[in-house]
Write a protein that holds these residues in place. Structure first.
Motif, PDB file in Angstrom:
ATOM      1  N   ALA A 235       1.682 -11.063   2.471  1.00  0.00           N
ATOM      2  CA  ALA A 235       0.218 -10.995   2.356  1.00  0.00           C
ATOM      3  C   ALA A 235      -0.257 -10.404   1.034  1.00  0.00           C
ATOM      4  O   ALA A 235      -1.435 -10.505   0.696  1.00  0.00           O
ATOM      5  N   PHE A 236       0.632  -9.769   0.270  1.00  0.00           N
ATOM      6  CA  PHE A 236       0.227  -9.043  -0.941  1.00  0.00           C
ATOM      7  C   PHE A 236       1.080  -9.470  -2.122  1.00  0.00           C
ATOM      8  O   PHE A 236       2.311  -9.481  -2.036  1.00  0.00           O
ATOM      9  N   ASP A 237       0.414  -9.793  -3.237  1.00  0.00           N
ATOM     10  CA  ASP A 237       1.107 -10.300  -4.417  1.00  0.00           C
ATOM     11  C   ASP A 237       1.722  -9.202  -5.283  1.00  0.00           C
ATOM     12  O   ASP A 237       2.562  -9.484  -6.129  1.00  0.00           O
ATOM     13  N   GLY A 238       1.249  -7.955  -5.147  1.00  0.00           N
ATOM     14  CA  GLY A 238       1.658  -6.890  -6.064  1.00  0.00           C
ATOM     15  C   GLY A 238       2.956  -6.213  -5.642  1.00  0.00           C
ATOM     16  O   GLY A 238       3.672  -6.670  -4.758  1.00  0.00           O
ATOM     17  N   ASP A 239       3.244  -5.109  -6.320  1.00  0.00           N
ATOM     18  CA  ASP A 239       4.466  -4.350  -6.030  1.00  0.00           C
ATOM     19  C   ASP A 239       4.341  -3.634  -4.685  1.00  0.00           C
ATOM     20  O   ASP A 239       3.283  -3.087  -4.365  1.00  0.00           O
ATOM     21  N   ILE A 240       5.429  -3.624  -3.939  1.00  0.00           N
ATOM     22  CA  ILE A 240       5.454  -2.946  -2.632  1.00  0.00           C
ATOM     23  C   ILE A 240       6.716  -2.102  -2.540  1.00  0.00           C
ATOM     24  O   ILE A 240       7.781  -2.518  -3.002  1.00  0.00           O
ATOM     25  N   GLN A 241       6.588  -0.941  -1.937  1.00  0.00           N
ATOM     26  CA  GLN A 241       7.770  -0.155  -1.599  1.00  0.00           C
ATOM     27  C   GLN A 241       7.535   0.533  -0.267  1.00  0.00           C
ATOM     28  O   GLN A 241       6.393   0.710   0.165  1.00  0.00           O
ATOM     29  N   LEU A 242       8.632   0.908   0.379  1.00  0.00           N
ATOM     30  CA  LEU A 242       8.556   1.703   1.603  1.00  0.00           C
ATOM     31  C   LEU A 242       8.592   3.181   1.232  1.00  0.00           C
ATOM     32  O   LEU A 242       9.395   3.590   0.395  1.00  0.00           O
ATOM     33  N   ALA A 243       7.745   3.974   1.854  1.00  0.00           N
ATOM     34  CA  ALA A 243       7.811   5.423   1.667  1.00  0.00           C
ATOM     35  C   ALA A 243       9.115   5.938   2.252  1.00  0.00           C
ATOM     36  O   ALA A 243       9.543   5.507   3.322  1.00  0.00           O
ATOM     37  N   VAL A 244       9.760   6.848   1.527  1.00  0.00           N
ATOM     38  CA  VAL A 244      10.943   7.546   2.025  1.00  0.00           C
ATOM     39  C   VAL A 244      10.789   9.016   1.643  1.00  0.00           C
ATOM     40  O   VAL A 244      10.110   9.341   0.660  1.00  0.00           O
ATOM     41  N   PRO A 245      11.418   9.916   2.410  1.00  0.00           N
ATOM     42  CA  PRO A 245      11.290  11.340   2.073  1.00  0.00           C
ATOM     43  C   PRO A 245      11.815  11.610   0.662  1.00  0.00           C
ATOM     44  O   PRO A 245      12.855  11.111   0.268  1.00  0.00           O
ATOM     45  N   GLY A 246      11.048  12.379  -0.082  1.00  0.00           N
ATOM     46  CA  GLY A 246      11.459  12.752  -1.440  1.00  0.00           C
ATOM     47  C   GLY A 246      11.068  11.760  -2.509  1.00  0.00           C
ATOM     48  O   GLY A 246      11.245  12.044  -3.701  1.00  0.00           O
ATOM     49  N   ALA A 247      10.539  10.600  -2.122  1.00  0.00           N
ATOM     50  CA  ALA A 247      10.143   9.611  -3.140  1.00  0.00           C
ATOM     51  C   ALA A 247       8.999  10.181  -3.985  1.00  0.00           C
ATOM     52  O   ALA A 247       8.134  10.899  -3.479  1.00  0.00           O
ATOM     53  N   VAL A 248       9.026   9.870  -5.266  1.00  0.00           N
ATOM     54  CA  VAL A 248       7.960  10.282  -6.178  1.00  0.00           C
ATOM     55  C   VAL A 248       7.331   9.021  -6.747  1.00  0.00           C
ATOM     56  O   VAL A 248       8.030   8.126  -7.223  1.00  0.00           O
ATOM     57  N   VAL A 249       6.013   8.946  -6.671  1.00  0.00           N
ATOM     58  CA  VAL A 249       5.273   7.828  -7.259  1.00  0.00           C
ATOM     59  C   VAL A 249       4.395   8.403  -8.362  1.00  0.00           C
ATOM     60  O   VAL A 249       3.542   9.247  -8.083  1.00  0.00           O
ATOM     61  N   GLU A 250       4.616   7.980  -9.598  1.00  0.00           N
ATOM     62  CA  GLU A 250       3.810   8.486 -10.712  1.00  0.00           C
ATOM     63  C   GLU A 250       2.630   7.563 -10.952  1.00  0.00           C
ATOM     64  O   GLU A 250       2.766   6.346 -10.942  1.00  0.00           O
ATOM     65  N   LEU A 251       1.483   8.162 -11.160  1.00  0.00           N
ATOM     66  CA  LEU A 251       0.280   7.368 -11.443  1.00  0.00           C
ATOM     67  C   LEU A 251      -0.255   7.776 -12.810  1.00  0.00           C
ATOM     68  O   LEU A 251      -0.231   8.949 -13.151  1.00  0.00           O
TER      69      LEU A 251
END
Ligand SMILES: [Zn+2]
Ligand SMILES: [Zn+2]
Length: 251
Positions: A235-251
């Motif tokens: 349903a979504f054309d962009g980047d997707i990831q699953l949340a996992v403990p300790g993951a860091v997403v930089e904005l």
């Protein structure tokens, strides 16, 4: 800090996300939700007594039970604060923290409780935070955080749905966000209306809102994780990831 949906998993506490922002001379730290078990993971990453604010989406235990744990930590644990810790949430959130403590009224003594309405906006250090009503059976908020990007001079926006079924208000809040942290509590299945999104619906929300990246979260311990990722990607054309403990997403 925790991303398991409704129930902690073998690998993850329930909902808690640490938002860290450069505030010039220090890092501003805000916890979005503090679900059951999350204060353990939080202690590995930050001093709980040094948090600048806690924003809770709603009164279900998998989003706020450890606000009572944090109260105990602040009253009896190491570290001290000069000012009460802002504790923000929808109508009734203060009473819920007292409930979790079995009616312990002193549970709120370390906090400055702010109960807010959908649509309210506030400033938290370098962040502007706006809210929308989520589609859930108890008073529930989604949050939009806007603040300085890790890229000098730019602004970044994160939207966290909390728990919600399909909602025009949440879609409007998410419009154009750099990162959408979206619950997909029903995973590849379906469930009672008015509670959660399926993974596909989380993808549809991301597509409709035109976000840059989708992070799927709040999958139950028994969810089909790969199937959920595939359903959202349909349903979504962009980047997707699953949340996992300790993951860091930089904005
Ligand atoms: Zn939940
Ligand atoms: Zn909930």
């Amino acid at each position: 800090m925790g991303c398991s949906g409704s129930v902690a998993s073998a690998d993850s506490a329930t909902s808690c996300y640490l938002v860290e922002v450069d505030a010039g001379d220090r890092v501003y730290r805000l916890a979005a939700d503090l679900g059951s078990g999350a204060i353990g993971a939080l202690q590995r990453q930050a001093d709980p007594a040094g948090l600048d604010a806690v924003l809770l989406t709603h009164g279900h235990p998998d989003h706020m039970a450890d606000a009572y744990g944090l109260s105990v930590y602040l009253r009896y644990g190491p570290g001290s604060r000069e000012t009460p810790l802002p504790l923000v949430g929808p109508s009734g959130i203060g009473a819920r923290v007292v409930d979790v403590g079995g009616g312990d009224d002193s549970a709120l003594s370390p906090f400055a409780v702010h109960e807010v309405d959908p649509g309210d906006e506030g400033t938290f250090g370098p962040l502007t935070v706006t809210t929308a009503r989520a589609n859930h059976p108890v008073p529930a908020l989604a949050y939009r955080f806007t603040g300085p990007s890790v890229c000098d001079g730019k602004t970044a926006t994160l939207v966290y749905t909390g728990d919600t079924d399909v909602s025009d208000d949440v879609a409007a809040l998410a419009q154009g966000a750099d990162v959408l942290l979206a619950e997909a509590g029903w995973g590849t299945g379906t469930g009672t209306p008015g509670y959660h999104l399926t993974a596909r619906q989380a993808g549809e929300l991301a597509q409709r809102a035109g976000v840059g990246r989708l992070v799927l979260t709040h999958l139950a311990p028994w969810a089909d994780r790969d199937g959920s990722l595939d359903a959202a990607a349909d349903a979504f054309d962009g980047d997707i990831q699953l949340a996992v403990p300790g993951a860091v997403v930089e904005l």
